[in-house]
Design an enzyme around this catalytic site. Structure first.
Site, short mmCIF file in Angstrom:
data_model
loop_
_atom_site.label_atom_id
_atom_site.label_comp_id
_atom_site.label_asym_id
_atom_site.label_seq_id
_atom_site.Cartn_x
_atom_site.Cartn_y
_atom_site.Cartn_z
N HIS A 190 5.64 65.78 97.63
CA HIS A 190 6.49 66.82 98.21
C HIS A 190 6.27 68.17 97.55
O HIS A 190 7.19 68.79 97.02
CB HIS A 190 7.97 66.42 98.12
N HIS A 225 17.21 65.47 90.99
CA HIS A 225 15.86 65.24 91.53
C HIS A 225 15.77 63.78 91.97
O HIS A 225 16.38 63.39 92.96
CB HIS A 225 14.82 65.60 90.46
N MET A 260 26.28 64.07 96.89
CA MET A 260 24.87 63.78 96.69
C MET A 260 24.19 63.33 97.99
O MET A 260 24.81 62.68 98.83
CB MET A 260 24.69 62.72 95.61
N GLY A 261 22.91 63.69 98.11
CA GLY A 261 22.15 63.31 99.29
C GLY A 261 22.18 64.37 100.38
O GLY A 261 21.67 64.12 101.48
N PHE A 262 22.73 65.55 100.06
CA PHE A 262 22.82 66.62 101.06
C PHE A 262 22.26 67.92 100.50
O PHE A 262 22.38 68.22 99.31
CB PHE A 262 24.27 66.84 101.51
N HIS A 264 18.97 70.88 100.32
CA HIS A 264 17.65 70.84 99.71
C HIS A 264 17.23 72.26 99.35
O HIS A 264 17.52 73.20 100.09
CB HIS A 264 16.63 70.22 100.68
N ASP A 315 17.01 61.29 100.22
CA ASP A 315 17.73 60.33 99.39
C ASP A 315 18.89 59.67 100.15
O ASP A 315 19.27 58.54 99.83
CB ASP A 315 18.29 61.02 98.14
N ARG A 340 5.64 58.04 93.86
CA ARG A 340 5.25 59.42 93.55
C ARG A 340 4.04 59.51 92.63
O ARG A 340 3.44 60.59 92.51
CB ARG A 340 6.46 60.16 92.97
N ARG A 359 1.95 79.53 81.97
CA ARG A 359 2.74 80.11 80.89
C ARG A 359 3.49 81.34 81.41
O ARG A 359 3.04 82.48 81.29
CB ARG A 359 1.80 80.51 79.73
#
Length: 378
Positions: A190, A225, A260-262, A264, A315, A340, A359
């Site tokens: 991704h 994440h 959670m899960g909503f 991005h 997710d 992944r 850097r």
């Protein structure tokens, strides 16, 4: 303040480099791997084919796939010394800590661990080793935590089938296996997400492949994440029953809790992967005769769209898929790692091929320059 002086927290909107591995297209709400739509890949390929695509840039021919799969299966073994070290892993350790430690230890038993960083064949060889052994470790770790003996890998099975058999000591129905394989494809890559960027930063220092992967695992552990799918299932468990979903979600929003899960960082109109995973989730729920999690899923999503106009991310549907298959919640994120590795490895290789030390600079906001006072004046 000029654009050059502007601080972009979280590197929002900063283009750090270019990549040929994948593309997240916000305008059309689509995701492609090497130019192929992920939905198309899910419907027409296997995880092994997608792993090959990410590493080599093209989908494999039948002969290329056979060679790639054969190499992976031949590496389904763990050094006796490493097996002995694994036995000392605390039973109550976090599964992601155990997995991160396994990969770090595995590097010490790989005689090719520090071969030339610019050797593409060496990178791919290491990737195949982890595609073979990481599922073995996760399955072993899962079974020991639930009091079950280790199940030997089967050379006749592909990655998904072998992993399932090592976890549950049985071969799944084709529909179940397809849903799981689709989840691996969708989680495989991704773009410049947090863990992938971490892997590229480590690679840019000319450190070794395993150091980059280990660092990426550490980044993926975070609940913002990779750990988000675990948090989704924990939320469903906390709600208790589908009938309470709307009231629970409204109360959580009132208390300004993070659902959670909503949402991005990249997608603003919905995660492009959700529709595909949802399709296989609904098929699996029907196959299992269990619509409970579909009700949770639809009820909470309805409230979030109505009240906040926020769409689910990957997710959200993957969590109930893993629960329906039979995986414990604490192993959702290790499964993410298993997938992944393919994407991380493609980016590590790409970084090494045209490397420049990553850097960035920061804008200092501390005290102005000052003199050190004498001790008796402090």
């Amino acid at each position: 303040m000029s654009d050059e002086e502007k601080v972009r927290k979280g590197l929002v909107g900063v283009i750090a480099d270019e990549s040929r591995v994948s593309s997240v297209m916000q305008a059309s709400n689509t995701l492609t791997y090497r130019g192929y739509s992920v939905g198309d890949l899910c419907d027409n390929t296997s995880f092994e084919e997608v792993a090959y695509l990410l590493l080599h840039g093209e989908l494999p021919t039948r002969l290329e796939l056979e060679k790639f799969s054969s190499a992976e299966r031949e590496n389904r073994n763990i050094d006796p010394g490493l097996w002995k070290a694994m036995q000392s892993f605390p039973m109550d350790s976090h599964p992601m800590d155990a997995l991160r430690s396994f990969i770090s230890l595995y590097a010490m038993y790989d005689t090719d661990a520090h071969l030339s960083q610019l050797d593409k064949a060496s990178y791919i060889k290491k990737t195949i080793k982890l595609l073979a052994t990481v599922p073995m470790f996760i399955a072993w770790d899962r079974r020991r935590r639930v009091g079950l003996p280790f199940v030997q890998p089967k050379q006749s099975f592909g990655i998904s089938e072998n992993f399932y058999n090592m976890c549950f000591a049985e071969v799944p129905k084709q529909e179940t296996m397809k849903a799981f394989d689709v989840s691996l494809i969708l989680y495989a890559e991704h773009s410049f997400n947090a863990s992938t960027f971490t892997a590229r930063v480590v690679t840019s220092t000319l450190s070794d492949y395993y150091s980059a992967i280990t660092a990426a695992v550490g980044a993926l552990k975070g609940p913002l994440h990779g750990g988000a799918n675990e948090a989704v299932m924990q939320m469903f468990d906390e709600i208790g029953s589908p009938e309470k979903s709307e009231a629970w979600t409204m109360d959580a929003l009132l208390q300004k809790k993070k659902i959670m899960g909503f949402g991005h960082r990249v997608y603003k109109n919905g995660d492009s992967r959700v529709a595909t995973m949802q399709k296989y989730f609904f098929k699996l729920a029907e196959l299992k005769g269990d619509t409970r999690y579909r009700s949770f899923y639809e009820n909470v999503a309805k409230v979030m769209l109505r009240e906040k106009n926020i769409h689910p991310n990957l997710d959200y549907p993957s969590a109930p898929v893993y629960r329906l298959i039979g995986f414990e919640t604490f192993f959702f994120t290790p499964i993410f790692v298993m997938s992944r590795i393919a994407g991380w490895s493609a980016h590590i290789l790409e970084q090494a091929e045209d490397n420049r030390l990553i850097r960035p600079i920061c804008k200092y906001s501390g005290a102005k320059e000052r003199s050190v006072p004498r001790m008796d004046a402090r």
